[in-house]
Scaffold this motif. Structure first.
Motif, mmCIF file in Angstrom:
data_model
loop_
_atom_site.group_PDB
_atom_site.id
_atom_site.type_symbol
_atom_site.label_atom_id
_atom_site.label_comp_id
_atom_site.label_asym_id
_atom_site.label_seq_id
_atom_site.Cartn_x
_atom_site.Cartn_y
_atom_site.Cartn_z
ATOM 1 N N ALA A 40 0.622 -1.432 -0.140
ATOM 2 C CA ALA A 40 -0.178 0.266 -0.424
ATOM 3 C C ALA A 40 1.169 1.209 -0.268
ATOM 4 C CB ALA A 40 -1.120 0.352 1.470
ATOM 5 N N GLU A 41 1.900 1.513 0.655
ATOM 6 C CA GLU A 41 2.684 1.978 0.770
ATOM 7 C C GLU A 41 3.741 2.314 -0.850
ATOM 8 O OE1 GLU A 41 4.285 4.312 3.430
ATOM 9 O OE2 GLU A 41 2.673 4.577 3.069
ATOM 10 N N ILE A 42 3.869 1.531 -1.453
ATOM 11 C CA ILE A 42 4.509 1.492 -2.406
ATOM 12 C C ILE A 42 3.555 2.316 -3.534
ATOM 13 C CG2 ILE A 42 4.736 0.098 -4.597
ATOM 14 C CD1 ILE A 42 6.334 -1.299 -2.715
ATOM 15 N N ARG A 43 2.017 2.080 -3.610
ATOM 16 C CA ARG A 43 1.331 2.518 -4.340
ATOM 17 C C ARG A 43 1.065 4.044 -3.469
ATOM 18 N NH1 ARG A 43 -1.654 4.961 -7.346
ATOM 19 N NH2 ARG A 43 -4.204 4.292 -7.293
ATOM 20 N N ARG A 44 1.189 4.830 -2.864
ATOM 21 C CA ARG A 44 1.019 5.589 -2.651
ATOM 22 C C ARG A 44 1.965 6.271 -2.957
ATOM 23 N NH1 ARG A 44 2.858 8.753 1.366
ATOM 24 N NH2 ARG A 44 4.520 7.352 2.380
ATOM 25 N N VAL A 45 3.116 5.702 -3.074
ATOM 26 C CA VAL A 45 4.466 6.856 -3.174
ATOM 27 C C VAL A 45 4.538 7.127 -4.901
ATOM 28 C CG1 VAL A 45 5.129 6.571 -0.748
ATOM 29 C CG2 VAL A 45 6.201 5.313 -2.727
ATOM 30 N N ALA A 66 2.865 5.066 -12.913
ATOM 31 C CA ALA A 66 3.909 4.499 -12.699
ATOM 32 C C ALA A 66 4.412 3.762 -12.311
ATOM 33 C CB ALA A 66 5.002 4.866 -11.395
ATOM 34 N N PRO A 67 5.333 2.319 -13.052
ATOM 35 C CA PRO A 67 4.981 0.607 -12.529
ATOM 36 C C PRO A 67 5.424 0.260 -11.772
ATOM 37 C CG PRO A 67 7.033 2.094 -14.101
ATOM 38 C CD PRO A 67 6.377 3.103 -14.097
ATOM 39 N N TYR A 68 5.137 -0.501 -11.831
ATOM 40 C CA TYR A 68 5.636 -1.527 -10.580
ATOM 41 C C TYR A 68 6.005 -2.751 -10.540
ATOM 42 C CZ TYR A 68 5.611 -3.685 -5.499
ATOM 43 O OH TYR A 68 6.628 -4.723 -4.611
ATOM 44 N N ARG A 74 -1.747 -11.272 -6.452
ATOM 45 C CA ARG A 74 -2.258 -10.789 -7.101
ATOM 46 C C ARG A 74 -3.169 -9.523 -5.820
ATOM 47 N NH1 ARG A 74 -3.432 -15.467 -10.779
ATOM 48 N NH2 ARG A 74 -2.518 -14.854 -13.022
ATOM 49 N N ARG A 75 -3.115 -10.339 -5.353
ATOM 50 C CA ARG A 75 -4.373 -10.032 -4.004
ATOM 51 C C ARG A 75 -3.459 -8.523 -3.128
ATOM 52 N NH1 ARG A 75 -5.477 -15.130 -2.338
ATOM 53 N NH2 ARG A 75 -5.179 -15.065 -0.394
ATOM 54 N N ALA A 103 -4.116 -3.438 -2.598
ATOM 55 C CA ALA A 103 -3.798 -1.845 -2.234
ATOM 56 C C ALA A 103 -4.295 -1.000 -3.074
ATOM 57 C CB ALA A 103 -2.226 -2.070 -2.488
ATOM 58 N N GLY A 104 -4.357 -1.471 -4.175
ATOM 59 C CA GLY A 104 -5.253 -0.126 -5.389
ATOM 60 C C GLY A 104 -4.587 -0.461 -7.040
ATOM 61 N N PHE A 105 -3.616 -1.646 -6.763
ATOM 62 C CA PHE A 105 -3.149 -1.408 -8.214
ATOM 63 C C PHE A 105 -3.637 -2.397 -9.283
ATOM 64 C CE2 PHE A 105 0.706 -0.974 -5.541
ATOM 65 C CZ PHE A 105 1.667 -0.442 -6.017
ATOM 66 N N PRO A 106 -3.807 -2.078 -10.055
ATOM 67 C CA PRO A 106 -4.441 -2.878 -11.569
ATOM 68 C C PRO A 106 -4.056 -4.642 -11.413
ATOM 69 C CG PRO A 106 -3.810 -1.291 -12.470
ATOM 70 C CD PRO A 106 -3.418 -1.302 -11.154
ATOM 71 N N PRO A 107 -4.715 -5.797 -12.037
ATOM 72 C CA PRO A 107 -4.431 -6.332 -11.530
ATOM 73 C C PRO A 107 -3.190 -7.062 -12.213
ATOM 74 C CG PRO A 107 -6.476 -6.975 -11.931
ATOM 75 C CD PRO A 107 -7.063 -5.553 -12.219
ATOM 76 N N PRO A 108 -1.557 -7.899 -12.234
ATOM 77 C CA PRO A 108 -0.382 -7.083 -13.235
ATOM 78 C C PRO A 108 -0.347 -8.301 -13.687
ATOM 79 C CG PRO A 108 -0.678 -8.924 -10.938
ATOM 80 C CD PRO A 108 -1.520 -8.299 -10.965
#
Length: 243
Positions: free
Chosen positions: A133-138, A143-145, A202-203, A208-213
């Motif tokens: 969730a923190e990675i998604r926030r920043v 931006a890619p993860y 995936r979960r 955390a709010g990311f799209p499915p990878p």
């Protein structure tokens, strides 16, 4: 050290051993895929995070591959000591953190994040959920993860530089998995990883709010009938998503 001596990850002993790990498979399968997916995104002032940077192998490659300002983050003081000694780079800052929070970074302040072989080393789902969730926030929007980890479908397979899990064993989410790693001098070390299914990964991301990878399972080309296992089965998986 032999494969009779299991080690925890966050110790000076394992950091020193990990320094000598045979990284050929990661270098051939993970690093090129990560750099390929980030190609063209670097630029002056753009920030890339290497979350769980260990001894700095990915952070240094990111800095060499483009005009990234890189923050290499790890909970282990021993790993960071080696990263600073072995892979100093003017564009890389190494920083210790708690494995959960990125509170010194503002919302949307990072332009990319990678996390290689980290989730499998942490037994705490709550900490990993918080970190994701923190990675998604920043990350800024779009931006890619890139999350690279052990392939949960490859437990027990004897690859040329590692084996995670006992042959024939079946593991459930959260199970402790003995993991054999080869060192550059031919010795081996055994440490502990934690099994999670692809669905669980995936979960972590979608919760955390990311799209499915997108999922990539890289293998090496077979060059002979007796080619090693990594030509038939992917030791690692790479999950690609974005903020």
């Amino acid at each position: 050290m032999t494969d009779e001596d299991p080690l925890g990850w966050d110790t000076t002993t394992v950091a020193d051993a990990y320094r000598d790990r045979d990284m050929r498979l990661a270098e051939q399968l993970i690093f090129p895929a990560v750099l390929r997916r980030l190609a063209g995104r670097a630029g002056p002032g753009r920030l890339a995070l290497d979350v769980g940077c260990g001894t700095g192998a990915v952070a240094a490659r990111l800095a060499d591959a483009g005009e990234w300002a890189v923050q290499g983050l790890d909970p282990s003081a021993g790993m960071l000591r080696i990263a600073r000694a072995d892979r100093p780079h003017p564009s890389v800052t190494y920083r210790r953190f708690d494995g959960r929070g990125l509170d010194w970074l503002a919302d949307g302040s990072a332009d990319a994040a990678v996390c290689c072989l980290v989730y499998c080393t942490d037994p705490d789902d709550g900490r990993l959920a918080a970190l994701t969730a923190e990675i998604r926030r920043v990350l800024r929007p779009g931006a890619p993860y890139l999350l690279a980890d052990l392939n949960p479908a490859a437990t027990g397979v004897p690859f040329s530089t590692l084996r995670h899990g006992e042959p024939g064993a079946v593991y459930a989410d959260g199970d402790t998995v003995p993991t054999l790693l080869r060192l550059r001098d031919g010795r081996t070390m055994t440490s502990t990883t934690y099994h999670r299914s692809l669905d669980r990964y995936r979960r972590f991301l979608t919760d955390a709010g990311f799209p499915p990878p997108a999922v990539e399972l890289p293998t090496l080309p077979a060059r002979a009938p007796n080619s090693p296992a990594e030509t038939r089965t992917a030791p690692y998986m790479i999950l690609a998503t974005h903020a």
